[in-house]
Design an enzyme around this catalytic site. Structure first.
Site, mmCIF file in Angstrom:
data_model
loop_
_atom_site.group_PDB
_atom_site.id
_atom_site.type_symbol
_atom_site.label_atom_id
_atom_site.label_comp_id
_atom_site.label_asym_id
_atom_site.label_seq_id
_atom_site.Cartn_x
_atom_site.Cartn_y
_atom_site.Cartn_z
ATOM 1 C CG HIS C 74 -1.575 1.335 1.480
ATOM 2 N ND1 HIS C 74 -2.517 1.889 0.632
ATOM 3 C CD2 HIS C 74 -1.392 2.240 2.478
ATOM 4 C CE1 HIS C 74 -2.895 3.071 1.118
ATOM 5 N NE2 HIS C 74 -2.224 3.308 2.224
ATOM 6 C CG ASP C 103 8.194 18.402 -26.039
ATOM 7 O OD1 ASP C 103 8.236 18.088 -24.835
ATOM 8 O OD2 ASP C 103 7.738 17.657 -26.907
ATOM 9 C CD1 TRP C 137 6.762 3.243 4.586
ATOM 10 C CD2 TRP C 137 7.967 4.137 2.934
ATOM 11 N NE1 TRP C 137 7.093 4.512 4.957
ATOM 12 C CE2 TRP C 137 7.830 5.096 3.961
ATOM 13 C CE3 TRP C 137 8.687 4.481 1.786
ATOM 14 C CZ2 TRP C 137 8.387 6.361 3.876
ATOM 15 C CZ3 TRP C 137 9.239 5.756 1.712
ATOM 16 C CH2 TRP C 137 9.085 6.679 2.744
ATOM 17 C CB SER C 167 11.629 6.145 -14.020
ATOM 18 O OG SER C 167 10.590 7.069 -14.154
ATOM 19 C CB SER C 168 12.545 9.518 -10.082
ATOM 20 O OG SER C 168 11.372 8.817 -9.806
ATOM 21 C CG HIS C 251 13.032 14.709 5.786
ATOM 22 N ND1 HIS C 251 11.997 14.547 6.676
ATOM 23 C CD2 HIS C 251 12.969 15.993 5.366
ATOM 24 C CE1 HIS C 251 11.356 15.696 6.809
ATOM 25 N NE2 HIS C 251 11.932 16.591 6.036
ATOM 26 C CD GLU C 253 9.844 9.989 -2.272
ATOM 27 O OE1 GLU C 253 10.773 10.363 -3.014
ATOM 28 O OE2 GLU C 253 8.742 9.592 -2.688
ATOM 29 C CE1 TYR C 255 9.411 18.873 3.873
ATOM 30 C CE2 TYR C 255 11.778 18.641 3.670
ATOM 31 C CZ TYR C 255 10.659 18.886 4.437
ATOM 32 O OH TYR C 255 10.791 19.141 5.763
ATOM 33 C CB SER C 266 1.113 28.391 -5.032
ATOM 34 O OG SER C 266 1.583 27.891 -3.819
ATOM 35 C CG HIS C 300 13.082 14.000 11.555
ATOM 36 N ND1 HIS C 300 12.848 15.244 11.019
ATOM 37 C CD2 HIS C 300 12.683 13.124 10.606
ATOM 38 C CE1 HIS C 300 12.336 15.110 9.813
ATOM 39 N NE2 HIS C 300 12.220 13.834 9.542
ATOM 40 C CG HIS C 301 12.398 9.683 9.450
ATOM 41 N ND1 HIS C 301 11.050 9.581 9.217
ATOM 42 C CD2 HIS C 301 12.807 10.763 8.753
ATOM 43 C CE1 HIS C 301 10.668 10.561 8.405
ATOM 44 N NE2 HIS C 301 11.715 11.291 8.107
ATOM 45 C CB THR C 326 6.064 24.606 6.758
ATOM 46 O OG1 THR C 326 7.248 23.860 6.507
ATOM 47 C CG2 THR C 326 4.877 23.837 6.240
ATOM 48 C CE LYS C 329 6.472 26.775 -0.006
ATOM 49 N NZ LYS C 329 6.176 26.196 -1.267
ATOM 50 N NE ARG C 448 4.034 2.759 11.000
ATOM 51 C CZ ARG C 448 4.872 3.567 10.333
ATOM 52 N NH1 ARG C 448 5.911 4.095 10.952
ATOM 53 N NH2 ARG C 448 4.677 3.849 9.074
#
Ligand SMILES: [Cu+2]
Lengths: 108, 207, 597
Positions: C74, C103, C137, C167-168, C251, C253, C255, C266, C300-301, C326, C329, C448
């Site tokens: 998931h 293009d 994950w 790809s990315s 991390h 990721e 963002y 925006s 922090h993880h 943040t 924004k 979890r």
């Protein structure tokens, strides 16, 4: 052929002569020999910084002259040097985090 | 690959920054590669000296180190010289000196293959002396890091060989020959500077 | 040497072959969108299965093994196959239009990115036919090591993510160059639409964050298959290294997932508040600051791994500092609404909901930036609530806002506002019903990733509540799908600029022609179409000159199949990997020699 002429005009503005390239190659060889000498010598705690400094010089010379970064757009320098510094920062951070565990860095 | 052209007319004529799209892509790709090799080198440094059993890289508790500095210094010199021939190939291509370009490209390719030969020899020798991927953490970090560097050299050899082959067509490398060889050179020199770092970190700095 | 392949005959732009060989950024955007939405549905079904199992104590719908696979897949499906590529769908379709280009810088590379993504997605998803990944994950060792998970699942994980990363990386390099180099005359960096800025920022993040993950994945692959011991402490390795390499990527990721949504919001808010974005430079610099600080917070993880006081303090402080940009924004979005003449369209509702739900998720994020509190939240449902408030309440809400907003531009048709509002309210209520109670469950101690729980723990009520909420989300998605198919049967009635928006994509037809603009627009101000409207500047007349577009090519899909073969070979027989390498080299040669004029 007009294209080729244009290309050579551009590169003459930013590039060295064959002689200069060969000189740089010789200089890099000399630095490598010095590095070897240092690694076989008994310089104690000064050895690692000296070796790192020498390889940094080689690194910068290749990037600046062989890769033409000195003569090319500043944008390339920013993109590459920025990425390089990020890589270096992460490397230093990771290594310190682990060495703090097994060595005596005062992080605890 | 970077020498593939974008769909548009010569890209450098109308970009906002005046830089060629393909060259910008190559430089930023090399920036990404900094992070790739940075992570591999960080792993090597993190585990430096953590091997539980031998063979060890440098002299350790009376046991002789497995690294053969003279041999690797020679291969380092070979790769360094390939950078010199590479830059001469770029010079030849940019100044329309076909023969100089082709000979220098050929020399670069041969030096690259020589470097890979040295690496194969080194890996095989280590294997005979009992150092494999699974032997200890030095083996794991060393083979994976230098192996991926060697893979990059191999890709570079294929890249340069393709250019050399293409240069024998009737149209040669086309009006942008200097550009194509220069972009390939960026990749090649980068692989060389990675080796400059690895050589110092792995071979020259003792435990 | 490959022979010089002739340019493919330009087909009438219909039929499957024209889609397979397309290099048009709009079509690639559509391909990304449809593929990613299909994966979104598939990830949603996995979520519903999970919620069904957890609805009541001692549930028996699925067993523990399957449950582990489902929560792992998931997350992987939603993050790598749905939300990231949905962001890619938008920036593929919109970036060239928004910067007034015809293009991207490398059209064929763009097609290659899509086909490699499809290959990676299929490899990862096909794992259900053998063994699906089941170690979560973030796939921590030693659980993901050979000792505890000896089936193929983890190898699918490694190969899938390496392929998707390739790809990315290609897409991100392409869009970096496109945005830096291909802007229309007058479009300076500080006039770029915020969405394009966010695309540029995530491109930078991807290019620089993927390599550490790649290295971690390679090490895991070697540990599992080639006898190394990177993560085995008895042999001198360290399992914590995997966590570091993963989160150095992980991390940035988050963002990469949220910034496209922030860009969409925006763009949407100013249009429907009918006033320019409040504090444009602040929004841009806040985005840059978030991306920059995002590099110095990854641990922090890992507060509970025992890093020592100094690293914990540093990472906690950096994390809390990110709340500042943040917050900037969020206040700028509110400032945009303030005093505006607001139209509550479906797109606007989703954007406003984004601000609300994302703020809730952001606040719980600041809570576990504090190590002692994080120690309590770790591995509890509180964290699950947090991540879904930012990723569902944030990213997915933003993406739906974008879908309703740009649908007329992409298809020439409108989505029904009535069904759209039904979709919105069902989804908004459903998502809060599902995820808000998870805060309570987490604080009540529910871990979890447990596949069931006992009667006496008193977790039954809120779990049932959350499960009902998840079905409401499911219904809202059905409403959206009905809305989509209904409107696709309507005639194309959308004018160029139906919402009276300010950015360049609205200056061309809906949908845009293959070459995007008849005349490359000139930009005179930050909100170009509003400036032109207010100063009475007419759109320039087409000059009728021939516009050269890159021809279609089959090399991207050929090379992508080579990349997929590399991966499949690692999973099955190494001969396939060798074949993949040959296909790739052949494609590169053909690609390089293919005429593009
Ligand atoms: Cu984080």
């Amino acid at each position: 052929m007009s294209h080729a002429e244009q290309a050579s005009e551009v590169s003459e503005q930013h590039g060295l002569t064959v002689r200069q390239y060969l000189m740089i190659g010789a200089a890099l060889t000399v630095i490598t020999i010095i590095e070897l000498a240092v690694s076989y010598s008994d310089l104690g705690s000064a050895m690692v910084p000296i070796l790192l400094a020498l390889s940094a010089v080689k690194f910068v010379v290749v990037v600046a002259y062989f890769m033409h970064l000195r003569f090319d757009s500043a944008l390339f320098t920013r993109m590459f040097v920025g990425s390089f510094l990020l890589a270096l920062a992460i490397l230093v951070a990771l290594v310190s985090l682990f060495w703090a565990d097994s060595h005596t860095l005062p992080l605890k | 690959m970077a020498h593939a052209t974008a769909g548009h007319a010569p890209a450098h004529h109308r970009t906002n920054t005046g830089t060629d799209n393909r060259k910008l892509l190559m430089w930023f790709f090399l920036g990404s590669e900094c992070l790739f090799f940075g992570s591999l080198i960080a792993t090597y440094l993190i585990f430096k000296g953590d091997s539980v059993v031998g063979p060890f890289p440098h002299d350790h508790a009376g046991e002789k180190g497995i690294l053969d500095i003279p041999v690797t210094s020679t291969s380092t010199f070979v790769l360094l010289m390939s950078s010199v021939t590479m830059v001469l190939a770029v010079y030849g291509a940019q100044h329309g000196l076909q023969k100089m370009m082709k000979l220098s490209l050929l020399a670069t390719i041969l030096l690259g293959i020589t470097f890979l030969g040295f690496q194969t020899y080194e890996f095989r020798t280590f294997g005979h002396e009992g150092l494999n991927l699974g032997t200890n953490i030095f083996g794991a970090t060393f083979f994976v890091m230098t192996g991926f560097h060697g893979t990059h050299v191999g890709v570079g050899v294929i890249y340069l060989s393709s250019l050399l082959l293409a240069s024998f067509r009737r149209s040669g490398l086309g009006p942008e020959a200097g550009f194509h060889v220069e972009t390939a050179g960026l990749y090649w020199h980068f692989v060389d500077i990675v080796w400059i770092v690895i050589f110092t970190v792995v071979y020259l700095i003792p435990t | 040497m490959a022979t010089v392949a002739g340019t493919l005959a330009r087909p009438a732009n219909v039929g499957v072959w024209s889609w397979i060989t397309t290099v048009d950024h709009k079509r690639i955007g559509v391909l990304y969108g449809i593929t990613a939405f299909t994966f979104l549905l598939w990830g949603g079904i996995q979520a519903l299965l999970i919620r069904t199992q957890l609805a009541v104590p001692n549930g028996t719908v699925i067993d523990a093994e399957r449950f582990n696979q489902l929560f792992t897949m998931h997350a992987l499906t939603m993050i790598f196959l749905a939300v990231m590529p949905l962001g890619a769908a938008f920036f593929n379709f919109l970036t060239p239009l928004m910067i007034g280009a015809r293009d991207v810088a490398f059209p064929r590379l763009n097609a290659l990115s899509y086909w490699v993504y499809l290959g990676g997605g299929l490899i990862l998803t096909s794992s259900f036919f053998w063994d699906a990944p089941s170690a979560g994950w973030f796939n921590y060792v030693p659980l993901s090591g050979q000792t505890y998970t000896s089936d193929l699942g983890i190898d699918f994980y490694v190969v899938g993510l390496l392929t998707l990363g390739t790809s990315s990386l290609m897409a991100a390099l392409n869009f970096t160059v496109t945005i830096i180099n291909m802007r229309a005359p007058g479009l300076t960096m500080m006039r770029l639409p915020v969405f394009v800025w966010m695309t540029l920022i995530i491109s930078f993040l991807l290019v620089l964050a993927l390599p550490p993950l790649t290295v971690g994945l390679i090490q895991l692959l070697f540990d599992r298959n080639f006898d190394t011991h990177f993560f085995v402490p008895e042999a001198g390795g360290d399992p914590i290294l995997w966590q570091h390499l993963f989160w150095v990527f992980g991390h940035p990721e988050v963002y990469i997932l949220i910034l496209p949504a922030m860009g969409i919001v925006s763009e949407v808010l100013p249009v429907f508040a009918r006033k320019p974005l409040f504090g444009y430079p602040a929004v841009v610099f806040a985005g840059v600051a978030i991306a920059f600080l995002g590099w110095a917070v990854w641990s922090h993880h890992m507060f509970t791994t025992g890093m020592g006081t100094v690293p914990r303090t540093v990472f906690a402080t950096n994390t809390m500092i990110i709340a500042v940009p943040t917050g900037i924004k969020i206040f700028n979005w509110i400032g945009t609404l303030y005093g505006g003449s607001i139209r509550f369209t479906t797109a606007m509702l989703f954007s406003i909901a984004f601000i609300v739900t994302f703020t809730i998720g952001g606040i719980s994020g600041v809570m576990h930036a504090s190590p002692p509190i994080d120690g309590q939240h770790q591995d509890s449902y509180f964290v699950v609530a947090h991540i879904h408030y930012v990723l569902f309440g944030g990213a997915v809400m933003g993406i739906f806002s974008g879908i309703y907003f740009w649908f007329p531009k992409m298809t020439g048709r409108f989505l029904s506002e009535g069904l759209g509002k039904l979709h919105f309210w069902l989804m908004f209520i459903g998502m809060n019903m599902t995820f808000f109670p998870m805060h309570f469950l987490g604080l009540a101690g529910m871990p979890r990733r447990i596949y069931t729980y006992d009667q006496g723990l008193d977790w039954g009520f809120w779990n049932m509540f959350a499960t009902i909420g998840s079905y409401v989300i499911g219904i809202s998605i059905i409403v959206f799908v009905i809305n989509f198919f209904r409107s696709m049967r309507q005639p194309k009635t959308a004018p160029n600029n139906p919402w009276d928006a300010a950015t360049l994509e609205w200056a061309t037809t809906s949908p845009p022609p293959e070459h995007d603009f008849d005349v490359v627009p000139t930009v005179r101000a930050r909100d170009p179409l509003w400036y032109d409207r207010d100063h009475g500047i007419e759109a320039p007349e087409p000059t009728g000159e021939h516009i050269h577009m890159p021809p279609p090519s089959y090399y991207p899909i050929l090379m992508a199949s080579g990349v997929a073969l590399l991966g499949i070979g690692v999973l099955s027989h190494l001969a396939l990997t060798a074949l993949g390498a040959v296909v790739i080299i052949y494609s590169i040669w053909g690609w390089a020699l293919e005429p593009t004029d």
